[in-house]
Design a protein around this motif. Structure first.
Motif, PDB file in Angstrom:
ATOM      1  N   ARG A   5      24.558  46.298  35.486  1.00 19.11           N
ATOM      2  CA  ARG A   5      25.969  46.589  35.760  1.00 19.11           C
ATOM      3  C   ARG A   5      26.445  45.851  37.003  1.00 19.11           C
ATOM      4  O   ARG A   5      27.537  45.297  37.045  1.00 19.11           O
ATOM      5  N   ARG A   6      25.589  45.800  38.033  1.00 22.07           N
ATOM      6  CA  ARG A   6      25.955  45.073  39.257  1.00 22.07           C
ATOM      7  C   ARG A   6      26.143  43.582  38.994  1.00 22.07           C
ATOM      8  O   ARG A   6      27.032  42.953  39.551  1.00 22.07           O
ATOM      9  N   VAL A   7      25.291  43.016  38.151  1.00 20.56           N
ATOM     10  CA  VAL A   7      25.425  41.595  37.803  1.00 20.56           C
ATOM     11  C   VAL A   7      26.757  41.356  37.092  1.00 20.56           C
ATOM     12  O   VAL A   7      27.493  40.423  37.419  1.00 20.56           O
ATOM     13  N   ILE A   8      27.080  42.207  36.149  1.00 14.33           N
ATOM     14  CA  ILE A   8      28.340  42.057  35.408  1.00 14.33           C
ATOM     15  C   ILE A   8      29.539  42.209  36.344  1.00 14.33           C
ATOM     16  O   ILE A   8      30.489  41.413  36.293  1.00 14.33           O
ATOM     17  N   GLU A   9      29.493  43.199  37.226  1.00 16.70           N
ATOM     18  CA  GLU A   9      30.591  43.386  38.181  1.00 16.70           C
ATOM     19  C   GLU A   9      30.739  42.177  39.106  1.00 16.70           C
ATOM     20  O   GLU A   9      31.850  41.761  39.433  1.00 16.70           O
ATOM     21  N   ARG A  10      29.612  41.626  39.523  1.00 14.14           N
ATOM     22  CA  ARG A  10      29.649  40.451  40.404  1.00 14.14           C
ATOM     23  C   ARG A  10      30.274  39.273  39.665  1.00 14.14           C
ATOM     24  O   ARG A  10      31.085  38.544  40.221  1.00 14.14           O
ATOM     25  N   LEU A  11      29.892  39.079  38.410  1.00 19.19           N
ATOM     26  CA  LEU A  11      30.488  38.001  37.617  1.00 19.19           C
ATOM     27  C   LEU A  11      32.000  38.184  37.475  1.00 19.19           C
ATOM     28  O   LEU A  11      32.763  37.212  37.559  1.00 19.19           O
ATOM     29  N   GLU A  12      32.426  39.408  37.292  1.00 19.13           N
ATOM     30  CA  GLU A  12      33.859  39.687  37.184  1.00 19.13           C
ATOM     31  C   GLU A  12      34.581  39.362  38.491  1.00 19.13           C
ATOM     32  O   GLU A  12      35.686  38.809  38.483  1.00 19.13           O
ATOM     33  N   ARG A  13      33.957  39.694  39.641  1.00 18.47           N
ATOM     34  CA  ARG A  13      34.564  39.352  40.938  1.00 18.47           C
ATOM     35  C   ARG A  13      34.656  37.846  41.116  1.00 18.47           C
ATOM     36  O   ARG A  13      35.658  37.333  41.614  1.00 18.47           O
ATOM     37  N   ILE A  14      33.625  37.130  40.698  1.00 13.27           N
ATOM     38  CA  ILE A  14      33.636  35.665  40.810  1.00 13.27           C
ATOM     39  C   ILE A  14      34.759  35.088  39.955  1.00 13.27           C
ATOM     40  O   ILE A  14      35.497  34.210  40.412  1.00 13.27           O
ATOM     41  N   GLU A  15      34.917  35.592  38.748  1.00  7.97           N
ATOM     42  CA  GLU A  15      36.001  35.116  37.878  1.00  7.97           C
ATOM     43  C   GLU A  15      37.365  35.403  38.500  1.00  7.97           C
ATOM     44  O   GLU A  15      38.259  34.554  38.476  1.00  7.97           O
ATOM     45  N   ALA A  16      37.537  36.586  39.084  1.00  6.41           N
ATOM     46  CA  ALA A  16      38.812  36.943  39.715  1.00  6.41           C
ATOM     47  C   ALA A  16      39.086  36.034  40.916  1.00  6.41           C
ATOM     48  O   ALA A  16      40.219  35.580  41.110  1.00  6.41           O
ATOM     49  N   LEU A  17      38.075  35.777  41.711  1.00 10.10           N
ATOM     50  CA  LEU A  17      38.249  34.877  42.854  1.00 10.10           C
ATOM     51  C   LEU A  17      38.616  33.475  42.392  1.00 10.10           C
ATOM     52  O   LEU A  17      39.473  32.817  42.989  1.00 10.10           O
ATOM     53  N   ASP A  18      37.979  33.025  41.336  1.00 11.68           N
ATOM     54  CA  ASP A  18      38.259  31.692  40.804  1.00 11.68           C
ATOM     55  C   ASP A  18      39.711  31.597  40.329  1.00 11.68           C
ATOM     56  O   ASP A  18      40.397  30.613  40.602  1.00 11.68           O
ATOM     57  N   ARG A  19      40.170  32.617  39.650  1.00 11.04           N
ATOM     58  CA  ARG A  19      41.564  32.635  39.170  1.00 11.04           C
ATOM     59  C   ARG A  19      42.560  32.675  40.320  1.00 11.04           C
ATOM     60  O   ARG A  19      43.666  32.161  40.212  1.00 11.04           O
ATOM     61  N   SER A  20      42.165  33.290  41.431  1.00  9.16           N
ATOM     62  CA  SER A  20      43.078  33.426  42.558  1.00  9.16           C
ATOM     63  C   SER A  20      42.979  32.247  43.525  1.00  9.16           C
ATOM     64  O   SER A  20      43.537  32.292  44.609  1.00  9.16           O
ATOM     65  N   ALA A  21      42.279  31.209  43.125  1.00 11.48           N
ATOM     66  CA  ALA A  21      42.116  30.000  43.953  1.00 11.48           C
ATOM     67  C   ALA A  21      41.484  30.325  45.305  1.00 11.48           C
ATOM     68  O   ALA A  21      41.924  29.837  46.345  1.00 11.48           O
ATOM     69  N   ALA A  22      40.452  31.146  45.277  1.00  9.74           N
ATOM     70  CA  ALA A  22      39.729  31.493  46.500  1.00  9.74           C
ATOM     71  C   ALA A  22      39.061  30.255  47.077  1.00  9.74           C
ATOM     72  O   ALA A  22      38.822  29.268  46.378  1.00  9.74           O
ATOM     73  N   SER A  23      38.734  30.343  48.332  1.00 10.42           N
ATOM     74  CA  SER A  23      38.070  29.204  48.985  1.00 10.42           C
ATOM     75  C   SER A  23      36.657  29.035  48.448  1.00 10.42           C
ATOM     76  O   SER A  23      36.047  30.001  47.971  1.00 10.42           O
ATOM     77  N   PRO A  24      36.129  27.830  48.552  1.00 15.62           N
ATOM     78  CA  PRO A  24      34.741  27.617  48.124  1.00 15.62           C
ATOM     79  C   PRO A  24      33.761  28.520  48.864  1.00 15.62           C
ATOM     80  O   PRO A  24      32.795  28.989  48.272  1.00 15.62           O
ATOM     81  N   ALA A  25      34.027  28.787  50.122  1.00 13.98           N
ATOM     82  CA  ALA A  25      33.123  29.649  50.896  1.00 13.98           C
ATOM     83  C   ALA A  25      33.110  31.071  50.335  1.00 13.98           C
ATOM     84  O   ALA A  25      32.043  31.700  50.258  1.00 13.98           O
TER      85      ALA A  25
END
Length: 68
Positions: A5-25
């Motif tokens: 579940r933690r892995v899936i949640e982390r992947l979802e956060r990464i996708e959300a950050l990517d969509r929001s044009a988060a910084s590479p860091a």
């Protein structure tokens, strides 16, 4: 199960950050967290495919994606 579940949640956060044009860091920090979560999952679940996924993720991080 909690580790997966933690892995899936982390992947979802990464996708959300990517969509929001988060910084590479910011993305890199989440990917590093994903590696930690995946390692915990492998320790609990085991299996060759899980081990292979962690190895591939470590190799990707070693290439320093922030520099790309």
């Amino acid at each position: 199960m909690e580790e997966a579940r933690r892995v899936i949640e982390r992947l979802e956060r990464i996708e959300a950050l990517d969509r929001s044009a988060a910084s590479p860091a910011q993305l890199l920090e989440e990917v590093r967290g994903l590696l930690r979560d995946a390692e915990a999952w492998v320790r609990v679940e085991g299996g060759d495919s899980a081990d292979d996924a962690v190895v591939r993720l470590r190799a990707a991080l070693a290439r320093d994606p922030v520099a790309v």
